[in-house]
Design a protein around this motif. Sequence first.
Motif, PDB file in Angstrom:
ATOM      1  N   ILE A   1      24.803  25.980  33.236  1.00  0.00           N
ATOM      2  CA  ILE A   1      25.458  27.289  33.084  1.00  0.00           C
ATOM      3  C   ILE A   1      25.032  28.274  34.165  1.00  0.00           C
ATOM      4  O   ILE A   1      25.599  29.366  34.275  1.00  0.00           O
ATOM      5  N   MET A   2      24.064  27.912  34.987  1.00  0.00           N
ATOM      6  CA  MET A   2      23.455  28.859  35.916  1.00  0.00           C
ATOM      7  C   MET A   2      24.432  29.375  36.973  1.00  0.00           C
ATOM      8  O   MET A   2      24.196  30.436  37.561  1.00  0.00           O
ATOM      9  N   GLY A   3      25.520  28.673  37.216  1.00  0.00           N
ATOM     10  CA  GLY A   3      26.466  29.130  38.225  1.00  0.00           C
ATOM     11  C   GLY A   3      27.403  30.224  37.747  1.00  0.00           C
ATOM     12  O   GLY A   3      28.014  30.927  38.564  1.00  0.00           O
ATOM     13  N   PHE A   4      27.516  30.399  36.431  1.00  0.00           N
ATOM     14  CA  PHE A   4      28.511  31.340  35.913  1.00  0.00           C
ATOM     15  C   PHE A   4      28.315  32.776  36.402  1.00  0.00           C
ATOM     16  O   PHE A   4      29.304  33.446  36.744  1.00  0.00           O
ATOM     17  N   PRO A   5      27.091  33.319  36.470  1.00  0.00           N
ATOM     18  CA  PRO A   5      26.949  34.692  36.971  1.00  0.00           C
ATOM     19  C   PRO A   5      27.429  34.874  38.411  1.00  0.00           C
ATOM     20  O   PRO A   5      27.666  36.004  38.843  1.00  0.00           O
ATOM     21  N   PHE A   6      27.578  33.776  39.150  1.00  0.00           N
ATOM     22  CA  PHE A   6      28.019  33.834  40.540  1.00  0.00           C
ATOM     23  C   PHE A   6      29.435  33.278  40.717  1.00  0.00           C
ATOM     24  O   PHE A   6      29.863  32.994  41.835  1.00  0.00           O
ATOM     25  N   PHE A   7      30.146  33.143  39.591  1.00  0.00           N
ATOM     26  CA  PHE A   7      31.523  32.648  39.603  1.00  0.00           C
ATOM     27  C   PHE A   7      32.445  33.833  39.849  1.00  0.00           C
ATOM     28  O   PHE A   7      32.792  34.583  38.937  1.00  0.00           O
ATOM     29  N   THR A   8      32.840  34.014  41.095  1.00  0.00           N
ATOM     30  CA  THR A   8      33.571  35.205  41.512  1.00  0.00           C
ATOM     31  C   THR A   8      34.810  35.508  40.678  1.00  0.00           C
ATOM     32  O   THR A   8      35.097  36.684  40.414  1.00  0.00           O
ATOM     33  N   PRO A   9      35.601  34.524  40.246  1.00  0.00           N
ATOM     34  CA  PRO A   9      36.778  34.851  39.430  1.00  0.00           C
ATOM     35  C   PRO A   9      36.475  35.657  38.175  1.00  0.00           C
ATOM     36  O   PRO A   9      37.345  36.362  37.660  1.00  0.00           O
ATOM     37  N   ALA A  10      35.246  35.587  37.675  1.00  0.00           N
ATOM     38  CA  ALA A  10      34.875  36.371  36.492  1.00  0.00           C
ATOM     39  C   ALA A  10      34.835  37.869  36.793  1.00  0.00           C
ATOM     40  O   ALA A  10      34.877  38.691  35.870  1.00  0.00           O
ATOM     41  N   TYR A  11      34.790  38.220  38.077  1.00  0.00           N
ATOM     42  CA  TYR A  11      34.685  39.620  38.484  1.00  0.00           C
ATOM     43  C   TYR A  11      36.032  40.203  38.924  1.00  0.00           C
ATOM     44  O   TYR A  11      36.088  41.331  39.425  1.00  0.00           O
ATOM     45  N   ILE A  12      37.099  39.434  38.734  1.00  0.00           N
ATOM     46  CA  ILE A  12      38.421  39.869  39.189  1.00  0.00           C
ATOM     47  C   ILE A  12      39.325  40.103  37.988  1.00  0.00           C
ATOM     48  O   ILE A  12      39.610  39.167  37.221  1.00  0.00           O
ATOM     49  N   PRO A  13      39.791  41.351  37.802  1.00  0.00           N
ATOM     50  CA  PRO A  13      40.694  41.631  36.673  1.00  0.00           C
ATOM     51  C   PRO A  13      41.969  40.790  36.765  1.00  0.00           C
ATOM     52  O   PRO A  13      42.480  40.525  37.861  1.00  0.00           O
ATOM     53  N   GLY A  14      42.462  40.358  35.639  1.00  0.00           N
ATOM     54  CA  GLY A  14      43.672  39.543  35.593  1.00  0.00           C
ATOM     55  C   GLY A  14      43.398  38.074  35.443  1.00  0.00           C
ATOM     56  O   GLY A  14      44.255  37.322  34.944  1.00  0.00           O
ATOM     57  N   ASN A  15      42.207  37.619  35.858  1.00  0.00           N
ATOM     58  CA  ASN A  15      41.846  36.219  35.666  1.00  0.00           C
ATOM     59  C   ASN A  15      41.509  35.960  34.203  1.00  0.00           C
ATOM     60  O   ASN A  15      41.037  36.846  33.484  1.00  0.00           O
ATOM     61  N   ARG A  16      41.736  34.740  33.787  1.00  0.00           N
ATOM     62  CA  ARG A  16      41.430  34.330  32.416  1.00  0.00           C
ATOM     63  C   ARG A  16      40.523  33.111  32.481  1.00  0.00           C
ATOM     64  O   ARG A  16      40.859  32.116  33.133  1.00  0.00           O
ATOM     65  N   ILE A  17      39.378  33.185  31.820  1.00  0.00           N
ATOM     66  CA  ILE A  17      38.420  32.093  31.800  1.00  0.00           C
ATOM     67  C   ILE A  17      38.228  31.671  30.353  1.00  0.00           C
ATOM     68  O   ILE A  17      37.781  32.469  29.518  1.00  0.00           O
ATOM     69  N   ILE A  18      38.595  30.418  30.053  1.00  0.00           N
ATOM     70  CA  ILE A  18      38.487  29.893  28.696  1.00  0.00           C
ATOM     71  C   ILE A  18      37.398  28.824  28.707  1.00  0.00           C
ATOM     72  O   ILE A  18      37.526  27.804  29.397  1.00  0.00           O
ATOM     73  N   ILE A  19      36.336  29.059  27.968  1.00  0.00           N
ATOM     74  CA  ILE A  19      35.186  28.164  27.954  1.00  0.00           C
ATOM     75  C   ILE A  19      35.191  27.369  26.655  1.00  0.00           C
ATOM     76  O   ILE A  19      35.119  27.936  25.560  1.00  0.00           O
ATOM     77  N   TYR A  20      35.313  26.055  26.791  1.00  0.00           N
ATOM     78  CA  TYR A  20      35.400  25.153  25.644  1.00  0.00           C
ATOM     79  C   TYR A  20      34.069  24.425  25.462  1.00  0.00           C
ATOM     80  O   TYR A  20      33.398  24.080  26.436  1.00  0.00           O
ATOM     81  N   GLY A  21      33.733  24.169  24.223  1.00  0.00           N
ATOM     82  CA  GLY A  21      32.533  23.399  23.951  1.00  0.00           C
ATOM     83  C   GLY A  21      32.377  23.131  22.475  1.00  0.00           C
ATOM     84  O   GLY A  21      33.065  23.718  21.638  1.00  0.00           O
ATOM     85  N   CYS A  22      31.463  22.239  22.160  1.00  0.00           N
ATOM     86  CA  CYS A  22      31.231  21.856  20.764  1.00  0.00           C
ATOM     87  C   CYS A  22      29.995  22.520  20.170  1.00  0.00           C
ATOM     88  O   CYS A  22      29.724  22.348  18.979  1.00  0.00           O
ATOM     89  N   HIS A  23      29.242  23.257  20.970  1.00  0.00           N
ATOM     90  CA  HIS A  23      28.042  23.920  20.474  1.00  0.00           C
ATOM     91  C   HIS A  23      28.398  25.244  19.805  1.00  0.00           C
ATOM     92  O   HIS A  23      29.174  26.036  20.351  1.00  0.00           O
TER      93      HIS A  23
END
Length: 322
Positions: free
Chosen positions: A119-141
Motif C-alpha cells: 500500500i506504500m505507493g498510494f500516497p504518491f499515486f498522482t491520480p488521487a490528487y486530481i479532481p474528477g478521477n475515481r479510484i475504487i479499491i477492492y479487497g476482502c479485508h
Amino acid sequence: MKARIWGARGSLPVALNHKQIRAKLVTALEGAIGRDLDTPEKVADYVDHELSFDVRGTYGGNSSCVEVAAWDADAVHEHIILDLGSGVRPLAGAKLAHYGPGQPQTYHVFMSHLHWDHIMGFPFFTPAYIPGNRIIIYGCHRELETAFRRQQEPISFPVPFDELPATIEFVQMTPGVPLQLRDVTVTAKLQLHAGDSYGYRLEQGGKAMVYSTDSEHKLDNASELATFVDFFRDADLVIFDAMYTLEDSISAKADWGHSSSVVGVELCQLAGVRQLCLFHHEPIYDDARISRVLAETRRYAEVTCEAPLEIVSAYDGMEITL
C-alpha cells in the motif's frame, strides 16, 4: 489482456548501489574486449544480444504493482491495478503522460493484502490528487479502508486522506464470488499469509491470468494444494510469489507467508498453466541471483514438466500479452 509489471520486489523497495552498477559495467566492458565495436549500431547489438539480462538491465526495485490492460486505453478510460506498492508511482506517471490531467479516469484497484509494501505507493499515486478521477479499491479485508486512512494520518504523511481531491471508494469482496468489470470477471481466493492475503483470477474473452503473491503453500496439505490447482486451472499466465528457495520455504522461513519457484512449477504443471511469472523477488537478491533462480527453475521444469511451461522472471517494465 496484457500484464504490465510496475513493481516486482517483495517486502520493501530496493535500489542498485554503486558497487553493483560498477560490476555490471566491468562485466560488459570485459566482454567487449577484442570486439570491433566501432559504431553505435554494433554497440547496441552487443548490448542487446550478447549481454545477459542481469548485466544489461535490472529486475528493478519497486514493490508489488501490476497493471492489467484489458480495454482499449483510448476508448475506455478505466484501468485495473493489482496492489499499490511503490511501483504505482511510475504507473501514475505513465497515465498522466498519456492522458494529461484533464481527462478523468477510473482506476479499479485489487488489493492482495494490507501490508505496507503493498500500500506504500498510494500516497504518491498522482491520480488521487486530481479532481474528477475515481479510484475504487477492492479487497476482502474488513480493515481495507482503515489501512489506507491510517497510512495518511499526519504522523505518517502530510496530506490527510480526506483532503485527496479524487473520489475514492472501497468495495468489500467475498472470496469465491466473481465480480464483473465490463467484460472482465475477477474472483478472489484466500491464501496463507500473516493477516491473510488473497489471490485474484481475471478472465476475459477466453483468456485467464492469476495474480497470486504473498502466499505460502504447505506441501503436506494435499487438499489445500488442490484448491490452488483449481484456481490456476488452464490459466494463460500465473504471476506467482517465488520469494524463497524451496529449502528456505520449508525450513528457516517456513510460516513466513511466501513460496518458491519450485512450488510454482508444480502447481502450474498440475493446473495446465501456459506461462509462469516468478514474482515478489527477495530484496537481498541482486540481479545475478534472480537470473540464477530463473535458470534453475527452467531446468527443473524441463525435467519434470510433461507439458510445455514457459517461465519468466518479473522485472519492472515487463509486459506480458496473453
